[in-house]
Design an enzyme around this catalytic site. Sequence first.
Site, short mmCIF file in Angstrom:
data_model
loop_
_atom_site.label_atom_id
_atom_site.label_comp_id
_atom_site.label_asym_id
_atom_site.label_seq_id
_atom_site.Cartn_x
_atom_site.Cartn_y
_atom_site.Cartn_z
N SER A 152 -9.26 -12.68 -1.66
CA SER A 152 -10.01 -12.62 -0.14
C SER A 152 -9.93 -14.01 0.50
O SER A 152 -10.45 -14.98 0.25
CB SER A 152 -11.38 -12.04 -0.27
N HIS A 179 -3.59 -20.74 11.88
CA HIS A 179 -2.62 -21.83 12.37
C HIS A 179 -2.38 -21.74 13.87
O HIS A 179 -2.18 -20.78 14.41
CB HIS A 179 -1.54 -21.82 11.53
N CYS A 229 -10.40 -8.07 -0.38
CA CYS A 229 -10.09 -7.26 -1.63
C CYS A 229 -11.46 -6.74 -2.01
O CYS A 229 -12.63 -7.01 -2.05
CB CYS A 229 -9.90 -8.02 -2.91
#
Length: 264
Positions: free
Chosen positions: A113, A118, A141
């Site tokens: 996880s 960016h 997850c």
Amino acid sequence: MKSKLKLHGFNNLTKTLSFNIYDICYAETPQDQQAYVEYINSVYDAERLTRILTDVVDIIGANILNIARQDYDPQGASVTILISEQPVTPTESQIEESPGPLPETILAHLDKSHITVHTYPEIHPVDGIATFRVDIDVSTCGVISPLKALNYLIHKFESDIVTVDYRVRGFTRDVEGKKHFIDHEINSIQNYLSEDTRNGYQMTDVNVYQENLFHTKMLLKQFELDNYLFGDATSNLSPEQREQVTAKVKHEMLEIFYGRNVAV
């Protein structure tokens, strides 16, 4: 009310929400264009991006394991946050009187996880159209849903164009051993957007239900040219120039929205 699915062991489904967020503006002179890049680098530096992603962690109900962040020269920044579903219990090495890890080792135990961001500032070499792109991935997850972060991120970056992808991978088993390849109902990413967001954007879906793959593209409906001008262009444009810049900016937005070059 639908009863909860009883699982055998841990929920092994991985849910990933990916954003491409675009902000467009027009900077007339080379000086203004450079100033725009510097402005973006200061407003969306690694420190502020970390604060935004930390808010996302709180929104989806996760816990932070580690944070790595970096500002880039000449432009751009990135942040990675490793998260867990359960609160983190300190290990002996974390509480004993000893040196902490070096920066180079901070991501050594990569978790399933994570949240990453960016940034990519970019300027057209001739037309003065500046595009600021933010790529964000929220991957979880277990039972945590990254969809909870949708509205916050769209509004936080004042998005002109957004492409959103959501996919569920892996499987989990119930107590009888039956596999489940998704653990919640979803027909469209749009169902997880607030009413004001849905009303504010033109949206298109491309969904592959049998593959648990969902895609939504969003284009801001309201267009006010003054919201897209930077530097001298905010006051120096003639009515004719404003009309030309309006056409340029709208054309840029349509090309990004459709993902292909469009004839003028």
